[in-house]
Design a protein around this motif. Structure first.
Motif, PDB file in Angstrom:
ATOM      1  N   PRO A 289       5.856  -6.725  -4.358  1.00 60.44           N
ATOM      2  CA  PRO A 289       5.858  -5.215  -4.479  1.00 60.44           C
ATOM      3  C   PRO A 289       4.563  -4.396  -4.459  1.00 60.44           C
ATOM      4  O   PRO A 289       3.870  -4.891  -5.192  1.00 60.44           O
ATOM      5  N   ALA A 290       4.652  -3.356  -3.574  1.00 58.60           N
ATOM      6  CA  ALA A 290       3.547  -2.384  -3.867  1.00 58.60           C
ATOM      7  C   ALA A 290       2.206  -3.010  -3.488  1.00 58.60           C
ATOM      8  O   ALA A 290       1.084  -2.682  -3.573  1.00 58.60           O
ATOM      9  N   ALA A 291       2.154  -4.231  -2.626  1.00 59.56           N
ATOM     10  CA  ALA A 291       1.056  -4.691  -1.875  1.00 59.56           C
ATOM     11  C   ALA A 291       0.552  -3.727  -0.741  1.00 59.56           C
ATOM     12  O   ALA A 291      -0.349  -4.241  -0.555  1.00 59.56           O
ATOM     13  N   GLY A 292       1.495  -3.134  -0.222  1.00 61.14           N
ATOM     14  CA  GLY A 292       1.054  -2.420   0.779  1.00 61.14           C
ATOM     15  C   GLY A 292       1.626  -2.293   2.031  1.00 61.14           C
ATOM     16  O   GLY A 292       1.242  -1.716   3.138  1.00 61.14           O
ATOM     17  N   LYS A 293       2.886  -3.025   2.308  1.00 64.18           N
ATOM     18  CA  LYS A 293       3.698  -3.207   3.436  1.00 64.18           C
ATOM     19  C   LYS A 293       4.051  -2.144   3.852  1.00 64.18           C
ATOM     20  O   LYS A 293       3.868  -1.720   5.223  1.00 64.18           O
ATOM     21  N   ASP A 294       4.622  -1.071   3.040  1.00 61.65           N
ATOM     22  CA  ASP A 294       4.792   0.309   3.756  1.00 61.65           C
ATOM     23  C   ASP A 294       3.832   1.224   4.373  1.00 61.65           C
ATOM     24  O   ASP A 294       3.718   1.725   5.181  1.00 61.65           O
ATOM     25  N   THR A 295       2.562   0.935   3.581  1.00 62.62           N
ATOM     26  CA  THR A 295       1.489   1.691   3.816  1.00 62.62           C
ATOM     27  C   THR A 295       0.644   1.220   5.021  1.00 62.62           C
ATOM     28  O   THR A 295       0.175   1.813   5.999  1.00 62.62           O
ATOM     29  N   VAL A 296       0.611   0.106   5.118  1.00 62.48           N
ATOM     30  CA  VAL A 296       0.004  -0.880   6.412  1.00 62.48           C
ATOM     31  C   VAL A 296       0.924  -0.591   7.530  1.00 62.48           C
ATOM     32  O   VAL A 296       0.421  -0.214   8.457  1.00 62.48           O
ATOM     33  N   THR A 297       2.210  -0.672   7.510  1.00 60.11           N
ATOM     34  CA  THR A 297       3.007  -0.267   8.660  1.00 60.11           C
ATOM     35  C   THR A 297       2.978   1.191   8.967  1.00 60.11           C
ATOM     36  O   THR A 297       2.790   1.400  10.133  1.00 60.11           O
ATOM     37  N   ALA A 298       2.892   1.891   8.143  1.00 56.05           N
ATOM     38  CA  ALA A 298       2.220   3.549   8.415  1.00 56.05           C
ATOM     39  C   ALA A 298       0.975   3.730   9.096  1.00 56.05           C
ATOM     40  O   ALA A 298       1.096   4.225  10.339  1.00 56.05           O
ATOM     41  N   ALA A 299      -0.045   2.938   8.833  1.00 55.85           N
ATOM     42  CA  ALA A 299      -1.196   2.858   9.564  1.00 55.85           C
ATOM     43  C   ALA A 299      -1.146   2.068  10.904  1.00 55.85           C
ATOM     44  O   ALA A 299      -1.600   2.556  11.832  1.00 55.85           O
ATOM     45  N   LEU A 300      -0.194   1.106  11.016  1.00 53.62           N
ATOM     46  CA  LEU A 300       0.216   0.540  12.157  1.00 53.62           C
ATOM     47  C   LEU A 300       0.665   1.325  13.225  1.00 53.62           C
ATOM     48  O   LEU A 300       0.301   1.763  14.547  1.00 53.62           O
ATOM     49  N   THR A 301       1.607   2.097  12.788  1.00 49.04           N
ATOM     50  CA  THR A 301       2.424   3.191  13.663  1.00 49.04           C
ATOM     51  C   THR A 301       1.484   4.253  14.209  1.00 49.04           C
ATOM     52  O   THR A 301       1.690   4.962  15.145  1.00 49.04           O
ATOM     53  N   GLU A 302       0.293   4.698  13.300  1.00 55.35           N
ATOM     54  CA  GLU A 302      -0.542   5.714  13.523  1.00 55.35           C
ATOM     55  C   GLU A 302      -1.452   5.230  14.563  1.00 55.35           C
ATOM     56  O   GLU A 302      -1.942   5.825  15.681  1.00 55.35           O
TER      57      GLU A 302
ATOM     58  N   TRP B 117       6.047 -14.509  16.404  1.00 56.92           N
ATOM     59  CA  TRP B 117       5.632 -13.843  15.242  1.00 56.92           C
ATOM     60  C   TRP B 117       4.358 -14.063  14.548  1.00 56.92           C
ATOM     61  O   TRP B 117       3.814 -15.240  14.513  1.00 56.92           O
ATOM     62  N   SER B 118       3.705 -13.030  14.366  1.00 64.12           N
ATOM     63  CA  SER B 118       2.282 -13.056  13.419  1.00 64.12           C
ATOM     64  C   SER B 118       2.819 -12.777  12.008  1.00 64.12           C
ATOM     65  O   SER B 118       3.240 -11.645  11.495  1.00 64.12           O
ATOM     66  N   VAL B 119       2.264 -13.870  11.207  1.00 61.35           N
ATOM     67  CA  VAL B 119       2.652 -13.669   9.857  1.00 61.35           C
ATOM     68  C   VAL B 119       1.527 -13.376   8.966  1.00 61.35           C
ATOM     69  O   VAL B 119       0.586 -14.000   9.092  1.00 61.35           O
ATOM     70  N   VAL B 120       1.627 -12.157   8.202  1.00 59.73           N
ATOM     71  CA  VAL B 120       0.206 -11.645   7.593  1.00 59.73           C
ATOM     72  C   VAL B 120       0.674 -11.700   5.957  1.00 59.73           C
ATOM     73  O   VAL B 120       1.748 -11.077   5.745  1.00 59.73           O
ATOM     74  N   LEU B 121      -0.057 -12.157   5.031  1.00 59.73           N
ATOM     75  CA  LEU B 121      -0.069 -11.980   3.795  1.00 59.73           C
ATOM     76  C   LEU B 121      -0.849 -10.881   3.448  1.00 59.73           C
ATOM     77  O   LEU B 121      -1.912 -10.757   3.630  1.00 59.73           O
ATOM     78  N   LEU B 122      -0.218  -9.616   2.770  1.00 59.37           N
ATOM     79  CA  LEU B 122      -0.600  -8.736   1.977  1.00 59.37           C
ATOM     80  C   LEU B 122      -0.604  -9.179   0.675  1.00 59.37           C
ATOM     81  O   LEU B 122       0.187  -9.167   0.174  1.00 59.37           O
ATOM     82  N   TRP B 123      -1.759  -9.028   0.041  1.00 62.14           N
ATOM     83  CA  TRP B 123      -1.640  -9.397  -1.435  1.00 62.14           C
ATOM     84  C   TRP B 123      -2.496  -8.349  -2.343  1.00 62.14           C
ATOM     85  O   TRP B 123      -3.492  -7.703  -1.791  1.00 62.14           O
ATOM     86  N   CYS B 124      -2.039  -8.216  -3.588  1.00 60.57           N
ATOM     87  CA  CYS B 124      -2.705  -7.594  -4.666  1.00 60.57           C
ATOM     88  C   CYS B 124      -2.398  -8.209  -5.772  1.00 60.57           C
ATOM     89  O   CYS B 124      -1.339  -8.906  -6.108  1.00 60.57           O
ATOM     90  N   PRO B 125      -3.375  -8.086  -6.997  1.00 55.33           N
ATOM     91  CA  PRO B 125      -3.053  -8.734  -8.175  1.00 55.33           C
ATOM     92  C   PRO B 125      -1.934  -7.613  -8.833  1.00 55.33           C
ATOM     93  O   PRO B 125      -1.435  -6.744  -8.523  1.00 55.33           O
ATOM     94  N   ARG B 126      -1.305  -8.415 -10.000  1.00 53.60           N
ATOM     95  CA  ARG B 126      -0.087  -8.019 -10.549  1.00 53.60           C
ATOM     96  C   ARG B 126      -0.400  -6.625 -11.157  1.00 53.60           C
ATOM     97  O   ARG B 126       0.346  -5.686 -11.064  1.00 53.60           O
ATOM     98  N   LYS B 127      -1.703  -6.524 -11.676  1.00 54.39           N
ATOM     99  CA  LYS B 127      -2.129  -5.054 -12.364  1.00 54.39           C
ATOM    100  C   LYS B 127      -1.956  -3.938 -10.977  1.00 54.39           C
ATOM    101  O   LYS B 127      -1.437  -2.781 -11.506  1.00 54.39           O
ATOM    102  N   ALA B 128      -2.395  -4.114  -9.969  1.00 55.61           N
ATOM    103  CA  ALA B 128      -2.268  -3.313  -8.766  1.00 55.61           C
ATOM    104  C   ALA B 128      -0.923  -2.901  -8.695  1.00 55.61           C
ATOM    105  O   ALA B 128      -0.681  -1.764  -8.253  1.00 55.61           O
ATOM    106  N   THR B 129      -0.049  -3.923  -8.335  1.00 55.00           N
ATOM    107  CA  THR B 129       1.273  -3.436  -8.239  1.00 55.00           C
ATOM    108  C   THR B 129       2.127  -2.561  -9.684  1.00 55.00           C
ATOM    109  O   THR B 129       2.500  -1.481  -9.160  1.00 55.00           O
ATOM    110  N   ALA B 130       1.405  -2.874 -10.604  1.00 52.83           N
ATOM    111  CA  ALA B 130       2.065  -2.025 -11.778  1.00 52.83           C
ATOM    112  C   ALA B 130       1.431  -0.557 -11.604  1.00 52.83           C
ATOM    113  O   ALA B 130       2.301   0.278 -11.774  1.00 52.83           O
TER     114      ALA B 130
END
Length: 189
Positions: A13-26, A112-125
């Protein structure tokens, strides 16, 4: 290799899936977030809200590619939904479970292209609190589950890994778009 290209964004959660998807659609209107069928309550934006009866009908027809339960809801990736998403362009599917990736890659024919979006736990919080989530504690439990999932599947293969605390959403989108262009070029006769 299928001519249909799709993107799977995996991460906590909060790794940026929604944000990166928005950037892809832009970047290109051919990209669109796949709206999973959600059976339950709460946030409806980005989902196709459904009923238990609809879920049972999909299951009976063999059209459930993957389903999982989290936050008290059931989230479904269904073949009819994927068919419609591919007809419209390049679907971007958000997942937080390696088993979901395997089910999708094995259960629905596409490139399918499989992409790992990662962030530390503190970034999620920090991100969860910053966007006003009411369930940050549950998101941190999900972050822990994602970490455990990765540890349990050390052989998981990623076409691309992106640390979203380092790469901007726009840079991440360009990397993903470039990956798809490379794969399409490799598949061309």
């Amino acid at each position: 290799m299928s001519s249909k290209q799709g993107v799977i964004l995996y991460g906590p959660p909060a790794a940026g899936k929604d944000t990166v998807t928005a950037a892809l659609t832009e970047l290109s209107p051919r990209y669109a977030q796949f709206a999973r069928l959600k059976v339950g309550i709460g946030k409806s934006a980005g989902y196709r809200m459904g009923t238990m009866e609809q879920l049972r009908e999909l299951e009976a027809a063999g059209d459930v590619v993957y389903a999982n339960t989290r936050y008290g809801n059931t989230y479904v990736i269904d073949a009819p939904g994927l068919d419609a998403a591919f007809a419209a362009g390049v679907p971007v599917v958000h997942l937080g479970q390696v088993d979901g990736i395997r089910a999708l890659v094995d259960g629905y024919r596409a490139d399918w292209s499989v992409v790992l979006l990662w962030c530390p736990r503190k970034a999620t919080a920090d991100r969860s609190l910053g966007r006003g989530d009411k369930d940050t504690a549950a998101r941190l439990v999900a972050w822990d589950a994602t970490r455990e999932d990765l540890d349990a599947h050390p052989g998981a293969i990623w076409d691309l890994r992106v640390d979203t605390t380092v790469a901007s959403p726009q840079d991440s989108a360009r990397l993903i778009d470039h990956l798809l262009a490379q794969r399409a070029g490799a598949a061309a006769p």
